[in-house]
Design a protein around this motif. Sequence first.
Motif, mmCIF file in Angstrom:
data_model
loop_
_atom_site.group_PDB
_atom_site.id
_atom_site.type_symbol
_atom_site.label_atom_id
_atom_site.label_comp_id
_atom_site.label_asym_id
_atom_site.label_seq_id
_atom_site.Cartn_x
_atom_site.Cartn_y
_atom_site.Cartn_z
ATOM 1 N N THR A 102 8.443 5.195 3.237
ATOM 2 C CA THR A 102 9.003 5.108 1.887
ATOM 3 C C THR A 102 10.020 6.236 1.679
ATOM 4 O O THR A 102 10.159 7.124 2.522
ATOM 5 C CB THR A 102 7.879 5.206 0.837
ATOM 6 N N ASN A 126 4.368 -1.015 0.583
ATOM 7 C CA ASN A 126 2.903 -1.083 0.651
ATOM 8 C C ASN A 126 2.504 -2.309 1.457
ATOM 9 O O ASN A 126 2.912 -3.424 1.157
ATOM 10 C CB ASN A 126 2.289 -1.140 -0.757
ATOM 11 N N HIS A 157 -1.012 10.086 -6.056
ATOM 12 C CA HIS A 157 -1.226 10.244 -4.611
ATOM 13 C C HIS A 157 -1.658 11.676 -4.298
ATOM 14 O O HIS A 157 -1.493 12.582 -5.113
ATOM 15 C CB HIS A 157 0.066 9.939 -3.834
HETATM 16 O O1 LIG Z 1 2.352 8.431 1.122
HETATM 17 C C1 LIG Z 1 1.315 7.754 0.981
HETATM 18 O O2 LIG Z 1 0.196 8.195 1.220
HETATM 19 C C2 LIG Z 1 1.456 6.365 0.533
HETATM 20 N N1 LIG Z 1 2.651 5.882 0.456
HETATM 21 C C3 LIG Z 1 3.020 4.587 0.059
HETATM 22 C C4 LIG Z 1 3.868 4.632 -1.181
HETATM 23 O O3 LIG Z 1 4.773 5.494 -1.267
HETATM 24 O O4 LIG Z 1 3.667 3.809 -2.076
HETATM 25 C C5 LIG Z 1 1.868 3.621 0.004
HETATM 26 C C6 LIG Z 1 0.545 4.203 -0.364
HETATM 27 O O5 LIG Z 1 0.423 4.221 -1.747
HETATM 28 C C7 LIG Z 1 0.267 5.538 0.269
#
Ligand SMILES: O=C(O)C1=N[C@H](C(=O)O)C[C@H](O)C1
Length: 271
Positions: A102, A126, A157
């Motif tokens: 991402t 995701n 997160h």
């Molecule tokens: O960095 C993470 O850990 C995640 N990254 C993804 C996002 O940026 O959405 C997917 C998940 O949520 C975990």
Amino acid sequence: MSQMRLVIVGAGGRMGRALIKAVSEAPDLVLAGAIEPPGSENLGRDAGELAGLPGLGVEVTDDALPVFARAEGVIDFTVPAASVAFAALAAQARIVHVIGTTGCSPEDDAKIEAAARHAAIVKSGNMSLGVNLLAALVQRTARTLNEDFDIEIVEMHHNRKIDAPSGTALLLGNAAAEGRGIELGTQGVFARHGHTGARRAGDIGFATLRGGTVVGEHNVIFAGPGERIELGHKAEDRMIFARGALTAARWARGRKPGLYSMRDVLDLTDF
Ligand SMILES: O=C(O)C1=N[C@H](C(=O)O)C[C@H](O)C1
Ligand SMILES: NC(=O)C1=CN([C@@H]2O[C@H](COP(=O)(O)OP(=O)(O)OC[C@H]3O[C@@H](n4cnc5c(N)ncnc54)[C@H](OP(=O)(O)O)[C@@H]3O)[C@@H](O)[C@H]2O)C=CC1
């Protein structure tokens, strides 16, 4: 059909280790290589041991091209610059590329799209079934509710995450915008501070929380006059993303070059 030979790039990362475990648990897949960047302390280690498993006989290396040449797919949860470079190499080797990274810029995405002229690429913020189903539900809900319902997206997160808002929050924001027939580029509000004035009707707001070891939580709020609808998802284990990425690799095997999403893989486009 023979086992699909997969390379994991970013093998030493949180997702890399989960992916090695997921591949080792799948009888139809085999680990064909494990890549880390030059200078990584993991170079030369056995990929299985890196993931807390018995040895798999695959040594971690930084020399991707010869490894790609012997594989059918690469699974990539790294950083944007690396994913752009791996997309070019995977295109050269004509192998499937599954990208979970991402935080890509529009310029990064343009380069990945160019690589998809030569190889099948599945890219999604995701890879879980739950979030992709949620995105379809959000799109459908946004189509039904008019601008009286303000859309706000809240995500949380772990404290090691380096990009914001999350790729998932953006995916959900795009689903909401598509449902409502608007552009996230012009109506997304990514920060609020100070004397902001009243909320502009039709905007889609984002709020980002970071802390502890949270794997990933997303809530999409439709706040209307006198009532509120909330659609959400809580990830409890990174294996949901890893298994989703492997589902994407299997789906893309033998498919014509192009840039695909997880909603294509899961057949959730026509909701
Ligand atoms: O960095 C993470 O850990 C995640 N990254 C993804 C996002 O940026 O959405 C997917 C998940 O949520 C975990
Ligand atoms: N789409 C989805 O479902 C999900 C997406 N993600 C995304 O995946 C990405 C990775 O997340 P996470 O595993 O937590 O992050 P980590 O930082 O734990 O892992 C990233 C790994 O990539 C490696 N790396 C960086 N550059 C290169 C390179 N040039 N070549 C090979 N490897 C490289 C890093 O090595 P080093 O540390 O030595 O630099 C590290 O091992 C993030 O963008 C995250 O948002 C995460 C979970 C789910």
